[in-house]
Design a protein around this motif. Sequence first.
Motif, mmCIF file in Angstrom:
data_model
loop_
_atom_site.group_PDB
_atom_site.id
_atom_site.type_symbol
_atom_site.label_atom_id
_atom_site.label_comp_id
_atom_site.label_asym_id
_atom_site.label_seq_id
_atom_site.Cartn_x
_atom_site.Cartn_y
_atom_site.Cartn_z
ATOM 1 N N THR A 151 0.875 -1.163 0.000
ATOM 2 C CA THR A 151 0.000 0.000 0.000
ATOM 3 C C THR A 151 0.916 1.218 0.000
ATOM 4 N N LEU A 173 2.580 0.763 3.675
ATOM 5 C CA LEU A 173 2.722 -0.532 4.342
ATOM 6 C C LEU A 173 3.102 -1.636 3.367
ATOM 7 N N LEU A 229 2.151 -5.704 3.439
ATOM 8 C CA LEU A 229 1.384 -6.753 4.109
ATOM 9 C C LEU A 229 1.940 -8.084 3.650
ATOM 10 N N ALA A 272 1.101 -6.210 9.189
ATOM 11 C CA ALA A 272 1.222 -4.869 8.610
ATOM 12 C C ALA A 272 2.584 -4.331 9.026
ATOM 13 N N THR A 304 5.899 -1.596 8.615
ATOM 14 C CA THR A 304 6.497 -0.318 8.223
ATOM 15 C C THR A 304 7.994 -0.418 8.492
ATOM 16 N N PHE A 322 -3.729 -3.612 16.351
ATOM 17 C CA PHE A 322 -2.573 -2.766 16.047
ATOM 18 C C PHE A 322 -1.967 -2.216 17.326
ATOM 19 N N LEU A 356 -3.198 3.956 9.499
ATOM 20 C CA LEU A 356 -2.468 2.769 9.052
ATOM 21 C C LEU A 356 -3.314 1.498 9.157
ATOM 22 N N GLU A 397 -5.752 1.582 6.342
ATOM 23 C CA GLU A 397 -5.043 1.291 5.093
ATOM 24 C C GLU A 397 -4.809 -0.210 4.926
ATOM 25 N N ALA A 398 -4.389 -0.863 5.997
ATOM 26 C CA ALA A 398 -4.143 -2.306 5.944
ATOM 27 C C ALA A 398 -5.445 -3.083 5.740
#
Length: 185
Positions: free
Chosen positions: A10, A13, A15, A74, A76, A102, A111, A114-115
């Motif tokens: 993304t 991120l 995945l 996820a 970063t 998370f 985030l 987004e995931a």
Amino acid sequence: MFQPTFPIRTARLALRPVTIDDLDDVYAFQRRPDVVRWMLGAEPRTREQSRVSVLAMAGEDAWRAEGDCLTVAAVTDAGVIGIVELVWRSQLDRTAELGFVFHPDHRGRGLATEAATAVLALGFDEFGLHRVYGRNAASARMMTRLGMRKEARHVESYLFKGEWADQLVFAILAHEWRAGTRTPS
């Protein structure tokens, strides 16, 4: 069998399947009372309990049969900041359940949304799901951001850590998803 091509990227991120190398990052949030308080039957985990959890999640990289869970980390530059899962609930009804957890240090930046958006896209666009739902009152705002609607409130419907708790059910259909699909930001 449905096994996505990893990593899924993304804007911010990557995945990918969980691996045993993720233990330190996963333990960093699984040991926190504020994270596990909404997880059924979960108390803050010891490092060994997190190791067992990570090993279980590491095997959840594909849907082979109804009931399987697809679990992705996820990631970063800071490492694994959360987990998103999609549980295949019904082959006949083409239905799955969305779940996520998370690390609180990464809240408020979109985030998790987004995931989860990327995982929903997998379910609808690649697997052909008809409906995805989520059941977590603590995640109501995020599920709304994902385009899911509140379908039900089951009042005092389950015993949660010794007290009766309400369960909220959110869902989105494939045609609703396609009408409002947004690129993960």
